[in-house]
Motif scaffolding. Structure first.
Motif, PDB file in Angstrom:
ATOM      1  N   PRO A  74       0.798  -1.231   0.000  1.00  0.00           N
ATOM      2  CA  PRO A  74       0.000   0.000   0.000  1.00  0.00           C
ATOM      3  C   PRO A  74       0.832   1.282   0.000  1.00  0.00           C
ATOM      4  O   PRO A  74       0.329   2.330  -0.414  1.00  0.00           O
ATOM      5  CB  PRO A  74      -0.811  -0.122   1.297  1.00  0.00           C
ATOM      6  CG  PRO A  74      -0.952  -1.578   1.519  1.00  0.00           C
ATOM      7  CD  PRO A  74       0.353  -2.153   1.063  1.00  0.00           C
ATOM      8  N   SER A  76       3.884   1.685  -1.724  1.00  0.00           N
ATOM      9  CA  SER A  76       4.150   1.682  -3.170  1.00  0.00           C
ATOM     10  C   SER A  76       4.834   0.362  -3.504  1.00  0.00           C
ATOM     11  O   SER A  76       5.427  -0.275  -2.633  1.00  0.00           O
ATOM     12  CB  SER A  76       5.037   2.856  -3.600  1.00  0.00           C
ATOM     13  OG  SER A  76       6.375   2.652  -3.211  1.00  0.00           O
ATOM     14  N   SER A 361      -5.785   4.159   3.910  1.00  0.00           N
ATOM     15  CA  SER A 361      -5.716   4.441   2.479  1.00  0.00           C
ATOM     16  C   SER A 361      -4.248   4.505   2.099  1.00  0.00           C
ATOM     17  O   SER A 361      -3.358   4.493   2.972  1.00  0.00           O
ATOM     18  CB  SER A 361      -6.398   5.769   2.155  1.00  0.00           C
ATOM     19  OG  SER A 361      -5.651   6.844   2.713  1.00  0.00           O
ATOM     20  N   ARG A 362      -3.981   4.589   0.818  1.00  0.00           N
ATOM     21  CA  ARG A 362      -2.596   4.695   0.377  1.00  0.00           C
ATOM     22  C   ARG A 362      -1.921   5.944   0.963  1.00  0.00           C
ATOM     23  O   ARG A 362      -0.768   5.914   1.384  1.00  0.00           O
ATOM     24  CB  ARG A 362      -2.539   4.740  -1.158  1.00  0.00           C
ATOM     25  CG  ARG A 362      -1.137   4.667  -1.713  1.00  0.00           C
ATOM     26  CD  ARG A 362      -1.157   4.553  -3.218  1.00  0.00           C
ATOM     27  NE  ARG A 362      -1.776   3.316  -3.635  1.00  0.00           N
ATOM     28  CZ  ARG A 362      -1.153   2.153  -3.730  1.00  0.00           C
ATOM     29  NH1 ARG A 362       0.121   2.072  -3.412  1.00  0.00           N
ATOM     30  NH2 ARG A 362      -1.787   1.071  -4.121  1.00  0.00           N
ATOM     31  N   ARG A 366       1.384   6.026   3.468  1.00  0.00           N
ATOM     32  CA  ARG A 366       2.607   6.751   3.121  1.00  0.00           C
ATOM     33  C   ARG A 366       2.997   7.755   4.199  1.00  0.00           C
ATOM     34  O   ARG A 366       4.169   7.862   4.561  1.00  0.00           O
ATOM     35  CB  ARG A 366       2.412   7.456   1.780  1.00  0.00           C
ATOM     36  CG  ARG A 366       2.383   6.483   0.599  1.00  0.00           C
ATOM     37  CD  ARG A 366       2.111   7.195  -0.698  1.00  0.00           C
ATOM     38  NE  ARG A 366       2.243   6.279  -1.830  1.00  0.00           N
ATOM     39  CZ  ARG A 366       1.988   6.598  -3.098  1.00  0.00           C
ATOM     40  NH1 ARG A 366       1.582   7.835  -3.389  1.00  0.00           N
ATOM     41  NH2 ARG A 366       2.146   5.722  -4.064  1.00  0.00           N
ATOM     42  N   GLU A 427      -9.266   5.439  -1.190  1.00  0.00           N
ATOM     43  CA  GLU A 427      -8.258   4.615  -1.845  1.00  0.00           C
ATOM     44  C   GLU A 427      -8.218   3.256  -1.174  1.00  0.00           C
ATOM     45  O   GLU A 427      -8.582   3.116  -0.027  1.00  0.00           O
ATOM     46  CB  GLU A 427      -6.882   5.265  -1.729  1.00  0.00           C
ATOM     47  CG  GLU A 427      -6.851   6.682  -2.266  1.00  0.00           C
ATOM     48  CD  GLU A 427      -5.503   7.311  -1.960  1.00  0.00           C
ATOM     49  OE1 GLU A 427      -4.569   7.026  -2.712  1.00  0.00           O
ATOM     50  OE2 GLU A 427      -5.417   8.064  -0.994  1.00  0.00           O
TER      51      GLU A 427
END
Length: 429
Positions: A74, A76, A361-362, A366, A427
């Motif tokens: 998630p 990347s 979510s992504r 991050r 996402e």
């Protein structure tokens, strides 16, 4: 129902043996010895990082039904690949060789005159044989090796509890809770959970092809809980064994010497043989799990190449033989910087994957992972001899306990959750 119960216990035993290795055996008694009458606080910290987080790691894998790559994906794809390469490189370079080093120092050297390189070659030759016959691993671990290991562990713990008085009062080390938490890092169990979690997924698919997805998820989650309960029981027993031994051993004793001393004191003439078997079983099963997980990953990345699987296993075993010549305490010391760098990120990835998908979510992945990495740097730099100035770190909450990443990561999660909801971000995590 009977079939399901048998499958659950088989998998739970296999998981326990994959987790319980060199560090798991030699770290808890010294913690108890140092904590004395405050052994419950150090046990709580140790079990948080060495039981609770690893069990959550298995739960995360049961939900994902994937590999270590899926755990970090998630963030990347490129980050996940880099994370996997770092984790597997550390695993085959430190905890796997450490199993041979511990086995030799505590199980072989006291009984036989054998050079360490000869033992390590035989040891990793047997590991390689088990990894080669991939489909048999679950049965070997769950039906044979783990029951024998548990019998030996409970024999030792029971002997100490019934033979010795309760811990004497003495001045314990400061910050026993955080000391236990950080020592739990050295078990590598959080990392182990994301490494062997993938091994378990593949093993379950091979062993129980008749189960549907929901059955597999429940099976792995239940087995993870039972394995965690076993780890909790054994860790508390070993920490208590160390605490009850405070009148007999000096505080500066090495981890290996303390376990040897406790075993001899409570089990008499047969102590060394029991200890040798216990150490060898604990270490061997962990080495099998680490090298199998690494080989599975490389195989998957190279188009399910069986040749890549076997070459990876061979290379990992050679590394094990070479690094396994170092002494246990040296390997533990070398591991500290690597742990300070990757352990906090691994914990955060586990927690994010356990949360409901609607909570992540992504973007959240991050932000939280990036924040964790940033605030882990002071501990990492300090561990390699380049500490940041106190004026820079003193304002970071919990930094004095090497947990400076925790509150920033929690705040980052809260703020990023608010941010993404306000923007209507939807996402997949």
């Amino acid at each position: 129902m009977i079939r399901t119960k048998k499958s659950t216990w088989l998998l739970a035993f296999a998981l326990f043996s994959l987790f319980f290795g060199a560090g798991n055996l030699i770290l808890p008694p010294l913690l108890g010895l140092e904590a004395g009458a405050s052994w419950t606080a150090v046990a709580l910290g140790f079990c948080l990082s060495a039981v609770f987080i690893p069990v959550l790691g298995i739960v995360a894998h049961s939900r994902l039904q994937g590999s270590l790559y899926d755990l970090a994906k998630p963030v990347s794809g490129s980050y996940s690949l880099l994370y996997c390469l770092v984790i597997y490189s550390i695993s085959i370079s430190l905890p796997s060789p450490r199993t041979a080093s511990v086995s030799y120092e505590m199980g072989i050297a006291p009984l036989f005159e054998m050079p360490s390189w000869v033992f390590a070659t035989i040891y990793f030759g047997l590991v390689f044989a088990c990894v080669w016959f991939r489909s048999k691993i679950l049965d070997w671990l769950g039906k044979i090796l783990t029951p024998a290991l548990l019998l030996l562990l409970f024999t030792l713990i029971g002997a100490v509890i019934f033979n010795l008085d309760w811990p004497v009062d003495h001045t314990p080390q400061a910050d026993t809770l955080s000391k236990g938490l950080l020592e739990g890092y050295q078990t590598f169990d959080a990392i182990g959970s994301v490494v062997v979690g993938g091994v378990i997924i593949i093993s379950v698919n091979l062993k129980f092809p008749q189960y549907d997805l929901a059955e597999k998820q429940k099976l792995i989650a239940r087995a993870g809980f039972l394995a965690g309960l076993g780890l909790l029981t054994v860790y508390i027993g070993l920490i208590l064994a160390g605490a009850k031994s405070t009148p007999f051993f000096p505080q500066e004793i090495s981890r290996a010497d303390l376990l040897i001393g406790i075993t001899r004191q409570n089990l008499g003439a047969t102590a060394q043989w029991i200890l040798s078997l216990m150490v060898s079983l604990a270490c061997f099963t962990t080495a099998v799990g680490i090298i199998t997980g690494t080989s599975d990953f490389i195989k998957e990345q190279l188009g399910n190449s069986q040749r890549a699987y076997r070459i990876t296993a061979f290379v990992a075993c050679v590394i094990g033989v070479l690094v396994g010549q170092w002494r246990v305490d040296f390997i533990i010391a070398v591991a500290v910087p690597a742990l300070m760098l990757v352990y906090p990120v691994t914990i955060v990835l586990i927690l994010l994957n356990v949360l409901p998908k609607s909570w992540t979510s992504r973007t959240i992945f991050r932000i939280v992972v990036g924040t964790t990495m940033l605030f882990s740097l002071p501990d990492f730099l300090g561990s390699v001899g380049y500490p940041l100035s106190e004026s820079m770190t003193s304002k970071i909450p919990l930094q004095a306990y090497s947990l400076g990443w925790f509150i920033p990561a929690a705040v980052a999660f809260g703020l990023s959750s608010i941010l993404t909801r306000k923007k209507g971000v939807s996402e997949e995590g």
